[in-house]
Design a protein around this motif. Sequence first.
Motif, PDB file in Angstrom:
ATOM      1  N   THR A 298       0.823  -1.214   0.000  1.00  0.00           N
ATOM      2  CA  THR A 298       0.000   0.000   0.000  1.00  0.00           C
ATOM      3  C   THR A 298       0.858   1.266   0.000  1.00  0.00           C
ATOM      4  OG1 THR A 298      -0.091   0.061   2.424  1.00  0.00           O
ATOM      5  CG2 THR A 298      -1.802  -1.211   1.290  1.00  0.00           C
ATOM      6  N   ASP A 299       0.156   2.388  -0.165  1.00  0.00           N
ATOM      7  CA  ASP A 299       0.708   3.745   0.019  1.00  0.00           C
ATOM      8  C   ASP A 299       1.962   4.052  -0.802  1.00  0.00           C
ATOM      9  OD1 ASP A 299      -1.324   4.353   1.827  1.00  0.00           O
ATOM     10  OD2 ASP A 299      -0.178   3.499   3.485  1.00  0.00           O
ATOM     11  N   PRO A 300       1.901   4.049  -2.099  1.00  0.00           N
ATOM     12  CA  PRO A 300       0.798   3.624  -2.960  1.00  0.00           C
ATOM     13  C   PRO A 300       0.913   2.135  -3.297  1.00  0.00           C
ATOM     14  CG  PRO A 300       2.509   4.583  -4.305  1.00  0.00           C
ATOM     15  CD  PRO A 300       3.000   4.674  -2.879  1.00  0.00           C
ATOM     16  N   THR A 301      -0.144   1.590  -3.875  1.00  0.00           N
ATOM     17  CA  THR A 301      -0.126   0.199  -4.330  1.00  0.00           C
ATOM     18  C   THR A 301       0.432   0.144  -5.744  1.00  0.00           C
ATOM     19  OG1 THR A 301      -2.042  -0.411  -2.987  1.00  0.00           O
ATOM     20  CG2 THR A 301      -1.551  -1.794  -4.892  1.00  0.00           C
ATOM     21  N   PRO A 302       1.559  -0.540  -5.951  1.00  0.00           N
ATOM     22  CA  PRO A 302       2.030  -0.711  -7.325  1.00  0.00           C
ATOM     23  C   PRO A 302       1.067  -1.615  -8.091  1.00  0.00           C
ATOM     24  CG  PRO A 302       3.768  -1.192  -5.719  1.00  0.00           C
ATOM     25  CD  PRO A 302       2.473  -1.145  -4.969  1.00  0.00           C
ATOM     26  N   VAL A 303       0.617  -1.181  -9.242  1.00  0.00           N
ATOM     27  CA  VAL A 303      -0.271  -2.010 -10.064  1.00  0.00           C
ATOM     28  C   VAL A 303       0.398  -2.266 -11.407  1.00  0.00           C
ATOM     29  CG1 VAL A 303      -2.398  -1.258  -8.942  1.00  0.00           C
ATOM     30  CG2 VAL A 303      -1.566  -0.029 -10.949  1.00  0.00           C
ATOM     31  N   TYR A 304       0.231  -3.492 -11.869  1.00  0.00           N
ATOM     32  CA  TYR A 304       0.794  -3.859 -13.169  1.00  0.00           C
ATOM     33  C   TYR A 304      -0.290  -3.660 -14.225  1.00  0.00           C
ATOM     34  CZ  TYR A 304       3.799  -6.178 -16.524  1.00  0.00           C
ATOM     35  OH  TYR A 304       4.607  -6.442 -17.604  1.00  0.00           O
ATOM     36  N   PRO A 305      -0.014  -2.875 -15.262  1.00  0.00           N
ATOM     37  CA  PRO A 305      -1.057  -2.533 -16.251  1.00  0.00           C
ATOM     38  C   PRO A 305      -1.145  -3.565 -17.366  1.00  0.00           C
ATOM     39  CG  PRO A 305       0.929  -1.279 -16.697  1.00  0.00           C
ATOM     40  CD  PRO A 305       1.250  -2.159 -15.527  1.00  0.00           C
ATOM     41  N   HIS A 306      -2.202  -4.339 -17.387  1.00  0.00           N
ATOM     42  CA  HIS A 306      -2.429  -5.308 -18.460  1.00  0.00           C
ATOM     43  C   HIS A 306      -3.311  -4.678 -19.532  1.00  0.00           C
ATOM     44  CE1 HIS A 306      -0.752  -8.657 -16.169  1.00  0.00           C
ATOM     45  NE2 HIS A 306      -1.464  -8.249 -15.129  1.00  0.00           N
ATOM     46  N   SER A 307      -2.888  -4.762 -20.771  1.00  0.00           N
ATOM     47  CA  SER A 307      -3.672  -4.246 -21.892  1.00  0.00           C
ATOM     48  C   SER A 307      -3.881  -5.335 -22.926  1.00  0.00           C
ATOM     49  CB  SER A 307      -2.964  -3.053 -22.548  1.00  0.00           C
ATOM     50  OG  SER A 307      -2.939  -1.941 -21.683  1.00  0.00           O
TER      51      SER A 307
ATOM     52  N   ARG B 289     -15.737  -5.096 -17.687  1.00  0.00           N
ATOM     53  CA  ARG B 289     -15.117  -5.313 -16.381  1.00  0.00           C
ATOM     54  C   ARG B 289     -14.575  -4.004 -15.829  1.00  0.00           C
ATOM     55  NH1 ARG B 289     -11.001  -7.163 -15.888  1.00  0.00           N
ATOM     56  NH2 ARG B 289     -11.114  -8.625 -14.166  1.00  0.00           N
ATOM     57  N   PRO B 290     -14.538  -3.827 -14.493  1.00  0.00           N
ATOM     58  CA  PRO B 290     -13.819  -2.685 -13.926  1.00  0.00           C
ATOM     59  C   PRO B 290     -12.329  -2.858 -14.165  1.00  0.00           C
ATOM     60  CG  PRO B 290     -14.537  -4.190 -12.186  1.00  0.00           C
ATOM     61  CD  PRO B 290     -15.168  -4.669 -13.458  1.00  0.00           C
ATOM     62  N   VAL B 291     -11.661  -1.771 -14.532  1.00  0.00           N
ATOM     63  CA  VAL B 291     -10.258  -1.878 -14.936  1.00  0.00           C
ATOM     64  C   VAL B 291      -9.303  -1.375 -13.873  1.00  0.00           C
ATOM     65  CG1 VAL B 291      -8.536  -1.092 -16.594  1.00  0.00           C
ATOM     66  CG2 VAL B 291     -10.812  -1.738 -17.369  1.00  0.00           C
ATOM     67  N   GLY B 292      -9.474  -0.127 -13.454  1.00  0.00           N
ATOM     68  CA  GLY B 292      -8.442   0.525 -12.668  1.00  0.00           C
ATOM     69  C   GLY B 292      -8.735   0.663 -11.198  1.00  0.00           C
ATOM     70  N   HIS B 293      -7.817   1.305 -10.533  1.00  0.00           N
ATOM     71  CA  HIS B 293      -7.914   1.623  -9.121  1.00  0.00           C
ATOM     72  C   HIS B 293      -7.791   3.134  -8.962  1.00  0.00           C
ATOM     73  CE1 HIS B 293      -6.856  -2.628  -9.158  1.00  0.00           C
ATOM     74  NE2 HIS B 293      -7.267  -2.714  -7.915  1.00  0.00           N
ATOM     75  N   ASP B 294      -7.955   3.605  -7.753  1.00  0.00           N
ATOM     76  CA  ASP B 294      -7.806   5.021  -7.451  1.00  0.00           C
ATOM     77  C   ASP B 294      -6.377   5.443  -7.767  1.00  0.00           C
ATOM     78  OD1 ASP B 294      -7.635   7.519  -6.411  1.00  0.00           O
ATOM     79  OD2 ASP B 294      -8.312   7.004  -4.400  1.00  0.00           O
ATOM     80  N   THR B 295      -6.224   6.278  -8.799  1.00  0.00           N
ATOM     81  CA  THR B 295      -4.876   6.633  -9.229  1.00  0.00           C
ATOM     82  C   THR B 295      -4.095   7.374  -8.169  1.00  0.00           C
ATOM     83  OG1 THR B 295      -5.772   8.630 -10.269  1.00  0.00           O
ATOM     84  CG2 THR B 295      -5.491   6.692 -11.669  1.00  0.00           C
ATOM     85  N   ALA B 296      -4.771   8.024  -7.230  1.00  0.00           N
ATOM     86  CA  ALA B 296      -4.067   8.732  -6.154  1.00  0.00           C
ATOM     87  C   ALA B 296      -3.422   7.758  -5.170  1.00  0.00           C
ATOM     88  CB  ALA B 296      -5.036   9.656  -5.411  1.00  0.00           C
TER      89      ALA B 296
END
Length: 311
Positions: free
Chosen positions: A262-271, A293-300
């Motif tokens: 967390t703080d921030p959560t690293p997310v891997y972007p699948h396209s 489908r829902p894709v993303g998370h809170d970018t902040a």
Amino acid sequence: MDFDAVRTFVAVAEAGQFQEAAAELSITQQAVSKRVAALERNLGVRLFARTPRGAELTIDGQALLPHARELLRAAERAIASVRPGHRPLRVDVIASRLATSGLIRGFHRAHPEIELDVMKLFDVETAVAALRSGAIDVSFRAVAMPGRPLPEDVESVRVLDEPLQLLTGPAHRLASARSVTVAQLAGHRIWMPGIAPGTEWAAYYDDLVAEFGLTIEATGPNLGADDLLDTVADTPTLATFIGEQTRLVWPTGHGLRRIPVTDPTPVYPHSLLWHRDNRHPALATLRGHLGARPVGHDTARTWTPNWARNY
């Protein structure tokens, strides 16, 4: 061999009349005669004998007829194999345990009538080349790497932002944590022998290290997921990153822990990537399925590399 001439020969043989064959093929009787004559010249034999009752097969014509029918059936099979919607959708998922395979499993459950041909290519450049050559229809990727934009004829859409988790053994200092911040990981050894230089995931982790001052080690041979899990379970000083949706199974005695970051959560972007001119109807169905489908998370509260944020 001229398939129109072969088709005309079969039509005359089955109708017994040049005129009836012409009507069936929607061409003139003169055209039927020219096609049959051309086939006879090509083969060096007479195929029909004209009689008051019509056209009768000669001995050579009788010998040719079953082979001619098989030629036409083979031609139909060849055409059907590439007709839109009549071949499987060819999908690159990188690896069978990753979230991308989960996306395809969900699609298959929702659309079991669509045939799939699933493969595992290595890096994004290999996948893009396969898309452009028509070797595959779609690929799941992190889209691009710094300084290497996608070609204009390859399109993409973001389909999943997957949070990273920390995987530790039971003796690791962070094993009892309900979550860890990125800052808490500084100074800990994160072992990821599967990182291959020049790949999009290597670029992702290079940026993660540079952004947060982490220590990721890619030393040693990559002997697969089972060896990675065995090592992390037995070593209190090593941890590794895995995707939240990565499917892993380990012996109960390993006592491994999956800990949210967390703080921030690293997310891997699948396209999802595909060639602009691809007309396979299942591609539109897959895009519609993934688009629901829902894709993303809170970018902040999440982090992705700058080069992945425009996709």
